[in-house]
Design a protein around this motif. Structure first.
Motif, PDB file in Angstrom:
ATOM      1  N   UNK A  97       0.829  -1.214   0.000  1.00  0.00           N
ATOM      2  CA  UNK A  97       0.000   0.000   0.000  1.00  0.00           C
ATOM      3  C   UNK A  97       0.857   1.256   0.000  1.00  0.00           C
ATOM      4  N   UNK A  98       1.905   1.268   0.840  1.00  0.00           N
ATOM      5  CA  UNK A  98       2.776   2.448   0.913  1.00  0.00           C
ATOM      6  C   UNK A  98       3.461   2.687  -0.439  1.00  0.00           C
ATOM      7  N   UNK A  99       3.941   1.622  -1.050  1.00  0.00           N
ATOM      8  CA  UNK A  99       4.633   1.763  -2.331  1.00  0.00           C
ATOM      9  C   UNK A  99       3.697   2.271  -3.425  1.00  0.00           C
ATOM     10  N   UNK A 100       2.383   2.001  -3.269  1.00  0.00           N
ATOM     11  CA  UNK A 100       1.418   2.437  -4.278  1.00  0.00           C
ATOM     12  C   UNK A 100       0.851   3.825  -3.975  1.00  0.00           C
ATOM     13  N   UNK A 101       1.276   4.426  -2.864  1.00  0.00           N
ATOM     14  CA  UNK A 101       0.846   5.777  -2.566  1.00  0.00           C
ATOM     15  C   UNK A 101      -0.384   5.904  -1.694  1.00  0.00           C
ATOM     16  N   UNK A 102      -0.891   4.806  -1.144  1.00  0.00           N
ATOM     17  CA  UNK A 102      -2.038   4.870  -0.242  1.00  0.00           C
ATOM     18  C   UNK A 102      -1.575   5.412   1.107  1.00  0.00           C
ATOM     19  N   UNK A 103      -2.377   6.277   1.722  1.00  0.00           N
ATOM     20  CA  UNK A 103      -1.979   6.950   2.955  1.00  0.00           C
ATOM     21  C   UNK A 103      -3.034   6.785   4.046  1.00  0.00           C
ATOM     22  N   UNK A 104      -2.585   7.005   5.274  1.00  0.00           N
ATOM     23  CA  UNK A 104      -3.497   7.038   6.412  1.00  0.00           C
ATOM     24  C   UNK A 104      -4.553   8.116   6.165  1.00  0.00           C
ATOM     25  N   UNK A 105      -5.817   7.791   6.434  1.00  0.00           N
ATOM     26  CA  UNK A 105      -6.897   8.742   6.221  1.00  0.00           C
ATOM     27  C   UNK A 105      -7.638   8.547   4.909  1.00  0.00           C
ATOM     28  N   UNK A 106      -7.085   7.709   4.018  1.00  0.00           N
ATOM     29  CA  UNK A 106      -7.782   7.426   2.763  1.00  0.00           C
ATOM     30  C   UNK A 106      -8.964   6.485   3.020  1.00  0.00           C
ATOM     31  N   UNK A 107      -9.953   6.539   2.124  1.00  0.00           N
ATOM     32  CA  UNK A 107     -11.052   5.577   2.119  1.00  0.00           C
ATOM     33  C   UNK A 107     -10.914   4.717   0.869  1.00  0.00           C
ATOM     34  N   UNK A 108     -10.647   3.408   1.061  1.00  0.00           N
ATOM     35  CA  UNK A 108     -10.583   2.486  -0.074  1.00  0.00           C
ATOM     36  C   UNK A 108     -12.009   2.140  -0.479  1.00  0.00           C
ATOM     37  N   UNK A 109     -12.357   2.432  -1.728  1.00  0.00           N
ATOM     38  CA  UNK A 109     -13.740   2.283  -2.176  1.00  0.00           C
ATOM     39  C   UNK A 109     -13.943   1.179  -3.208  1.00  0.00           C
ATOM     40  N   UNK A 110     -12.882   0.708  -3.853  1.00  0.00           N
ATOM     41  CA  UNK A 110     -13.049  -0.346  -4.857  1.00  0.00           C
ATOM     42  C   UNK A 110     -11.730  -1.075  -5.083  1.00  0.00           C
ATOM     43  N   UNK A 111     -11.839  -2.357  -5.443  1.00  0.00           N
ATOM     44  CA  UNK A 111     -10.683  -3.166  -5.846  1.00  0.00           C
ATOM     45  C   UNK A 111     -11.028  -3.797  -7.184  1.00  0.00           C
ATOM     46  N   UNK A 112     -10.174  -3.538  -8.172  1.00  0.00           N
ATOM     47  CA  UNK A 112     -10.396  -4.023  -9.538  1.00  0.00           C
ATOM     48  C   UNK A 112     -11.781  -3.639 -10.053  1.00  0.00           C
ATOM     49  N   UNK A 113     -12.208  -2.448  -9.691  1.00  0.00           N
ATOM     50  CA  UNK A 113     -13.476  -1.933 -10.189  1.00  0.00           C
ATOM     51  C   UNK A 113     -14.706  -2.384  -9.431  1.00  0.00           C
ATOM     52  N   UNK A 114     -14.548  -3.281  -8.454  1.00  0.00           N
ATOM     53  CA  UNK A 114     -15.675  -3.753  -7.653  1.00  0.00           C
ATOM     54  C   UNK A 114     -15.752  -2.951  -6.363  1.00  0.00           C
ATOM     55  N   UNK A 115     -16.917  -2.409  -6.062  1.00  0.00           N
ATOM     56  CA  UNK A 115     -17.080  -1.562  -4.882  1.00  0.00           C
ATOM     57  C   UNK A 115     -16.766  -2.326  -3.603  1.00  0.00           C
ATOM     58  N   UNK A 116     -16.093  -1.655  -2.682  1.00  0.00           N
ATOM     59  CA  UNK A 116     -15.755  -2.212  -1.376  1.00  0.00           C
ATOM     60  C   UNK A 116     -16.420  -1.333  -0.314  1.00  0.00           C
ATOM     61  N   UNK A 117     -17.303  -1.942   0.476  1.00  0.00           N
ATOM     62  CA  UNK A 117     -18.021  -1.186   1.496  1.00  0.00           C
ATOM     63  C   UNK A 117     -17.571  -1.494   2.914  1.00  0.00           C
TER      64      UNK A 117
END
Length: 419
Positions: A340-360
């Motif tokens: 995640x860190x290498x891909x630029x994801x940070x603390x405070x983000x909301x992950x909303x989808x993986x491979x185009x499929x919504x994640x709730x």
């Protein structure tokens, strides 16, 4: 009046009478319907009914049962006598039965190996996944076994050996020697829909092959059961109302095409027997773990490397960890050196989808990631300060290191999770 004239008059009279009755009936029915027609002010209105509405497609369970049952096996667990025994019907206080899984236990007075004091103490189920004898079942079925005897649907017995286990997912692979065994094909569990008909097949309560039916009542359920045998539990269960009892553990959950969509693993019950809901490990996760065990001897888990607020987190915990409201899965921490860190994801983000499929929910995210392997690339969509972003993440075989670990709640569910 001639006879012919008499017949004609009688016919005309009868026709007139019938017509009168028909007209009167239509008139009376019309008045009756008009008199009971609901007012527009009524809260409850009758549903519109048409002949098309009455056509309900039938579901054929026979073909699915016939094609799937030969590949579901009875696993008899053999043990040496032990000074200390455990209670297979103990409960964990949460309403979830602690041995089922679905192990069916007996006193062990029969089915002894000749020339030894090894006795059958329990039984579960398993599913043949290859023609050369590989069988997937639950870890809790085989973990205490000193020997395993597998009985096929045709009543033939085989001794089995354990190839590997994965307590994190409560899965295990065992093998019997032979070839041309019947086996089940894997369906894509991501395609499973709530309300879909399913069959549960296994050997409950030391009975012969038993088939029950139900529907998918929920997906991506976490019930906190795998954490008792693993420090890194993976749970994203398919929930069904198909009747499942002790002995069904490791058995098949199949769709109406007879394809494997899950391995039955747990029941929700205050008594230890079926009380409404059962839980199956999704086939996508089963296929990945079983393939790893056959190829490497153990499961190779992929990690994204984030810590997230769990689906069951209380309002008090959300305030404690300063988790704002928002769609998706809130990232509480990102591990150093993680995917995640290498891909630029940070603390405070909301992950909303993986491979185009919504994640709730976090459980949905765990289900997606756990079906993949280290080195797999995924597209992760996330929101940061209201803006949506998408990044490519290469999953790793380790989560990475967190600078600080928030206090974990130790109630029925952890207050947050790792992935």
């Amino acid at each position: 009046m001639t006879f012919k004239q008499l017949i004609a008059v009688s016919a005309i009279s009868a026709a007139t009478a019938i017509s009168g009755v028909w007209v009167y009936g239509k008139y009376e029915n019309g008045d009756l319907l008009a008199s009971i027609k609901p007012s527009a002010n009524y809260i409850f209105q009758p549903a519109k009914y048409t002949e098309k509405d009455a056509i309900v497609p039938s579901v054929n369970f026979e073909n699915a049962a016939a094609s799937a049952t030969p590949a579901v096996v009875h696993i008899k667990v053999m043990q040496q006598p032990r000074q200390q025994s455990f209670n297979p019907f103990a409960q964990n206080g949460s309403g979830f039965f602690d041995g089922f899984g679905g192990m069916s236990y007996k006193d062990g007075e029969d089915n002894a190996d000749a020339g030894s004091n090894v006795r059958q103490v329990g039984s579960g189920s398993g599913v043949l996944i290859s023609k050369d004898g590989y069988i997937v079942t639950n870890n809790h079925v085989v973990e205490k076994a000193d020997g395993l005897l597998v009985t096929l649907n045709d009543k033939k017995d085989y001794k089995a050996k354990v190839i590997g286990t994965d307590p994190s997912t409560d899965l295990a692979v065992i093998k019997i020697e032979g070839n041309n065994f019947p086996y089940l094909s894997f369906a894509n569990s991501d395609d499973v829909k709530v309300g879909q008909w399913v069959l549960a097949i296994g050997y409950p309560l030391n009975l012969e092959t038993t088939v029950t039916s139900g529907i998918i009542s929920a997906k991506s359920r976490s019930i906190g059961i795998n954490g008792r045998n693993s420090e890194a539990p993976i749970e994203s269960f398919i929930q069904t109302d198909a009747a499942v009892n002790p002995g069904n553990s490791g058995g098949a959950l199949v769709n109406t095409g007879g394809e494997l969509i899950g391995i039955n693993s747990a029941i929700a019950s205050p008594t230890g027997s079926y009380a409404g809901y059962s839980y199956a490990i999704p086939s996508n996760l089963v296929r990945r773990v079983a393939s790893d065990i056959v190829k490497y001897g153990s499961a190779k888990r992929a990690y994204l490397g984030v810590q997230f607020g769990s689906d069951q987190m209380s309002d008090a915990d959300r305030k404690k960890y300063n988790i704002p409201d928002g769609d998706g899965v809130y990232v509480m921490e990102v591990a150093q050196g993680s995917a995640a860190e290498k891909a630029g994801i940070e603390k405070g983000d909301f992950i909303t989808a993986i491979n185009g499929t919504a994640i709730n929910t976090g459980t949905e995210m765990v289900g997606k990631i756990s079906s993949l392997r280290p080195g797999d690339k995924i597209e992760v969509t996330y929101k940061r300060n209201g803006a949506e972003n998408t990044t490519t993440v290469t999953l790793q075989g380790a989560a990475g290191n967190y600078q600080q670990q928030p206090d974990r709640g130790r109630n029925e569910f952890n207050s947050e999770g790792d992935e």
